[in-house]
Motif scaffolding. Structure first.
Motif, mmCIF file in Angstrom:
data_model
loop_
_atom_site.group_PDB
_atom_site.id
_atom_site.type_symbol
_atom_site.label_atom_id
_atom_site.label_comp_id
_atom_site.label_asym_id
_atom_site.label_seq_id
_atom_site.Cartn_x
_atom_site.Cartn_y
_atom_site.Cartn_z
ATOM 1 N N GLU A 142 0.841 -1.208 0.000
ATOM 2 C CA GLU A 142 0.000 0.000 0.000
ATOM 3 C C GLU A 142 0.871 1.251 0.000
ATOM 4 O OE1 GLU A 142 -3.043 0.589 -0.391
ATOM 5 O OE2 GLU A 142 -4.198 -1.213 0.093
ATOM 6 N N ARG A 143 1.897 1.219 0.822
ATOM 7 C CA ARG A 143 2.805 2.373 0.900
ATOM 8 C C ARG A 143 3.528 2.577 -0.430
ATOM 9 N NH1 ARG A 143 8.083 2.534 4.756
ATOM 10 N NH2 ARG A 143 8.921 4.531 4.025
ATOM 11 N N LEU A 146 -1.940 -6.497 -4.494
ATOM 12 C CA LEU A 146 -2.895 -6.018 -3.480
ATOM 13 C C LEU A 146 -4.289 -6.603 -3.669
ATOM 14 C CD1 LEU A 146 -1.801 -2.270 -3.377
ATOM 15 C CD2 LEU A 146 -1.780 -3.845 -1.437
#
Length: 896
Positions: free
Chosen positions: A206-207, A236
């Motif tokens: 996500e980062r 993801l």
């Protein structure tokens, strides 16, 4: 640096350093001599003079001067640094690191020495030391971008990507908001993509995605940006977004197979083993039809469905794919279709389809269901495709009839002759194959590929001299054979080595195999210059990929072949030592120990004297080739062109073990690795290492004939050994006693029973029966006749198929040759070998090994005439002093 000198000489010393850096070696040498006139024992000047001479290829003088300089000034970091540079130039990296560390004890904050040390640590994969050195460089010079990046990469290589991300973020914190300037946008964008890949590696998906999208304006490489984004979206689980992005990527490049694979993952229709249910196949078919409407000119969107479609749908899709390519005349069509032959039933469908097309073209000049007339060349390309199809299926007679018809149809197409050459090679007639390849070569003397193909066929026919003359037609003038070595032409060296091995010339065979090994050593060394270059140019992702590739370099197929070839040569040398060395050993054995010592000393002195004379001669001949900088253009002289010294090795098995260890480390899943390990260690009487090889073979493929052969040989050897007496022997025995019950093949059975069980499992396989027969002869030599009957009782079954023409037999030519050699050399029954040869000559009529009726080995056969014509052309070509490459004279001998 030069601090102990007066001002005038100190300036001269700076001139030496500057001249070395700018490669003006003569100027530097002159300045050094001026200083040494006044200060003959000045250590740093002596060292710099030595370093300059080293760059002028005067290594012996260079080492003497540098050592003298170091002796005169042991506490000078310059002398130690120069000594390290000298070792580095000779690839003695460990010694160079020691010298650098000694220099740093004297001057711990010297940037240049630290930088050189870090490069060597990266080269030697001393990753812990690499991290420490890069940290020290960053501490000393924190305003230098390369030091930040180097420190980050060091942590990444040391398996600490999270720390590498922290360092890059700290570096970004030192930058201004409007960074980068226009001239550095590409480099900064590469650094950002590298940082995203690190976050991906850490698992911070996500980062990573957020950071990627945030920094999009600063990333110049938009394609890499999109590929990184779609990869993160798939990981993801955001498959809908990823699907849209993959479709955008396909609009950019609709022939990229990875994009199609990614799209299949997004829609839940991807299987690694390509096994799909009927419903999944239906959905995949719909997907690719819709993609085909969007990207109609893409070949990938038409080719990929052939991998998963079955039955009539496969036939229709293959028909639509093949027709335009046959009309256009694409020679690589069969190579494109060849992976389909590994899928059950598809080869039969392809055969029926192509024969259907052939029939329609012959009768109406049109494809079935079409009203357009096809050009005459279409029939020729259909015959061309059919010939390759039947060759792949082992039906050489039909393949040759099809290719002959194609040649008769259009005798000027070079690809036809190349394919006929390949068919004859597969049929077992290497001589006629080489003749056809040479005929194709003469039709286009400016085509390097066809020339190389011809050379390969000549080497397969053991025509090494002619192959070499043909190969050098496309090399630079001068030392032409060495030019092939300089170009790292590994396929040539491997084929040449294998040819020499077949002919029993182990010296030349080893020479070629070890040349390939040297190329891999050179490739490993070539990475050195990139350790600084990639950090400077910010190609960080490519740099890390390159380092990881280098770590698995020795698992490449060419290295495996070279190492296997070299090991087999050394095994053969051990089994049959060269006569010359044996004769010398006999002479030496008659001498007293003191006389032997004197004799060896004389031999060493004579060798050293000869080497010195050769070096002096080389120096004299190279004096004329000195450049303005003072560097000599030295051409290394090969002191052993025929590999005679290589076969005089004292311990062949020790040499074989060096390459065996590399194979065990980098190719642990190859059967050949462990078969060779077994052979070498059994000869060295290393019982446990041989047993380890047997266990690895059983792990990889317990049903393979070689696995069975090694298992029975091993326990037969162990059972015949005397009872253990020493503690070491008792320990080995206890290990074997503990391990034997764990091997199901011999647990609770005698070796003879294990052999019979193996035969019962594989009674229809020729190679398995041959292995059983060999082991039967080993266990009970009095049953040799039974072992021979076991081989001769094998039947050549027909492979089940639905094809239209001719049966496909199970036996392969290579297998039958191996069986004949087994009868001839292991079972030593010449009558049985002769019977086998007669039987196989009927099965393989084109084989020269079995002297088949249609092979070039038989007088009055067609292929015999072809090979004779080629010999005559080759003799004429070698007789002419001027090469016929690129000349029309080459066509005079061409017969069609």
């Amino acid at each position: 640096m030069g601090a102990s000198l007066p001002p005038k000489e100190a300036n001269l010393f700076k001139l030496i350093v500057k001249s070395y850096e700018t490669k003006q070696y003569k100027k530097g040498l002159k300045a050094a001599d001026q200083i040494l006139k006044k200060f003959p024992e000045h250590g740093e000047t002596l060292s710099m003079k030595g370093l300059t001479l080293n760059c002028m290829d005067r290594k012996a003088e260079a080492y003497d001067l540098v050592r003298l300089g170091l002796k005169n000034d042991l506490k000078s970091h310059v002398c130690w640094h120069v000594y390290g540079l000298l070792y580095r130039s000779d690839r003695e990296y460990r010694e160079a690191i020691k010298c650098y560390r000694n220099a740093l004890k004297i001057d711990p904050d010297n940037i240049e020495i630290l930088r050189d040390l870090s490069l060597l640590q990266a080269q030697m994969r001393d990753l812990k030391g690499f991290v420490e050195t890069r940290q020290q460089l960053l501490t000393l010079k924190p305003n230098h971008r390369m030091n930040w990046i180097g420190f980050s990469v060091a942590h990444h290589l040391n398996s600490n990507p999270s720390k590498a991300v922290e360092i890059l973020e700290a570096y970004e914190g030192t930058l201004e908001d409007d960074y980068p300037p226009e001239g550095e946008r590409c480099e900064h964008g590469e650094m950002l993509l590298y940082k995203i890949s690190l976050l991906d590696e850490c698992g911070s998906l996500e980062r990573a995605l957020g950071e990627l999208r945030k920094k999009e304006p600063k990333i110049v490489d938009k394609l890499s940006y999109k590929e990184q984004e779609v990869s993160l979206l798939v990981k993801l689980g955001r498959l809908e977004e990823a699907e849209k992005l993959y479709k955008k990527l396909l609009a950019i490049n609709p022939d990229n197979y990875r994009y199609y694979e990614g799209l299949q993952v997004c829609v839940g229709l991807f299987s690694k083993n390509s096994e799909y249910s009927p419903e999944e196949i239906e959905r995949l078919d719909e997907l690719y039809k819709s993609l085909g409407q969007q990207n109609g000119w893409s070949s990938a969107v038409k080719r990929i469905p052939l991998d998963f479609l079955q039955g009539d749908k496969f036939k229709d899709a293959a028909d639509n794919y093949i027709r335009p390519l046959l009309t256009k005349g694409v020679p690589s069509l069969f190579s494109d279709l060849s992976p389909l032959y590994d899928q059950p039933g598809k080869a039969d469908i392809l055969e029926q389809l192509i024969l259907w097309l052939e029939h329609s073209i012959r009768t109406s000049g049109q494809y079935p269901g079409s009203t357009e007339k096809e050009p005459p060349s279409t029939l020729m390309w259909i015959l061309f495709l059919l010939a390759q199809h039947y060759d792949r299926r082992g039906q050489c007679d039909i393949a040759l009839s099809k290719i002959d018809e194609a040649i008769k149809h259009t005798p000027t197409v070079i690809d036809l002759y190349s394919v006929k050459s390949r068919i004859l090679k597969h049929a077992g007639d290497a001589v006629a194959s080489a003749a056809l390849a040479d005929e194709a070569r003469c039709m286009d003397l400016a085509d390097r590929y066809i020339n190389s193909d011809c050379v390969k066929r000549m080497l397969q026919a053991d025509q090494v001299a002619l192959a070499e003359k043909t190969a050098v037609l496309f090399t630079k003038d001068g030392d032409q054979h060495n030019n092939l070595h300089d170009m790292q032409c590994m396929w040539y060296e491997l084929a040449s080595g294998e040819s020499y091995f077949r002919q029993g010339d182990l010296g030349r065979a080893l020479k070629n195999f070890l040349a390939v090994e040297k190329h891999y050593a050179d490739i490993t060394e070539d990475q050195f210059d990139f350790h600084s270059y990639c950090l400077r140019k910010m190609t960080l992702r490519a740099y890390v990929d390159m380092l990881r590739f280098q770590d698995r370099l020795h698992s490449e197929p060419y290295f495996q072949k070279a190492a296997i070839g070299a090991i087999r040569c050394y095994i053969k040398l051990y089994d049959s030592p060269p006569k010359s060395s044996t004769g010398e050993d006999d002479d030496m054995s008659n001498l007293l120990p003191s006389q032997k010592k004197k004799m060896r000393q004389k031999q060493r002195k004579a060798e050293a004297r000869a080497k010195k004379e050769a070096d002096v001669k080389n120096e004299e001949t190279n004096n004329s080739g000195v450049s303005k900088s003072g560097k000599r253009h030295v051409k290394p002289v090969d002191t052993d062109p025929h590999g005679e010294k290589l076969v005089q090795v004292e311990d062949p098995l020790l040499e074989a073990t060096k390459y065996l260890k590399l194979l065990q480390k980098h190719s642990p899943d190859s059967l050949d690795t462990h078969v060779l390990s077994f052979e070498v260690n059994m000869r060295k009487q290393k019982i446990l290492l041989a047993f380890q090889a047997v266990k690895q073979l059983l792990r990889l493929n317990v049903e393979h004939p070689d696995s069975h052969r090694c298992l029975i040989k091993f326990f037969c050897k162990v059972d015949s050994m005397p009872a253990p007496t020493t503690d070491g022997e008792k320990l080995v025995w206890s290990v074997l006693d503990a391990e034997r019950p764990l091997i199901s093949q011999v647990h609770g059975r005698s070796l003879m029973e294990a052999n019979e069980v193996f035969l019962e499992k594989h009674k229809d396989s020729l190679m398995h029966r041959a292995a059983v027969a060999e082991m039967l002869n080993l266990l009970e030599p009095q049953r040799k006749s039974e072992a021979i009957k076991l081989i001769e009782g094998s039947t050549n079954g027909v492979v089940p198929r639905n094809g239209a023409l001719g049966p496909i037999k199970e036996w392969k030519l290579k297998e039958c040759i191996a069986v004949h050699k087994l009868l001839e050399t292991v079972l030593i029954d010449h009558a049985a070998a002769s019977r086998w040869k007669t039987r196989c000559s009927e099965l393989f009529p084109y084989s020269t090994y079995f002297e088949g009726s249609l092979s070039s080995a038989v007088p009055n056969s067609v292929n015999h005439q072809i090979s004779k014509d080629a010999e005559r052309v080759g003799a004429n070509r070698s007789a002419n002093s001027v090469s016929d490459n690129g000349k029309l004279d080459g066509f005079k001998e061409l017969t069609i």
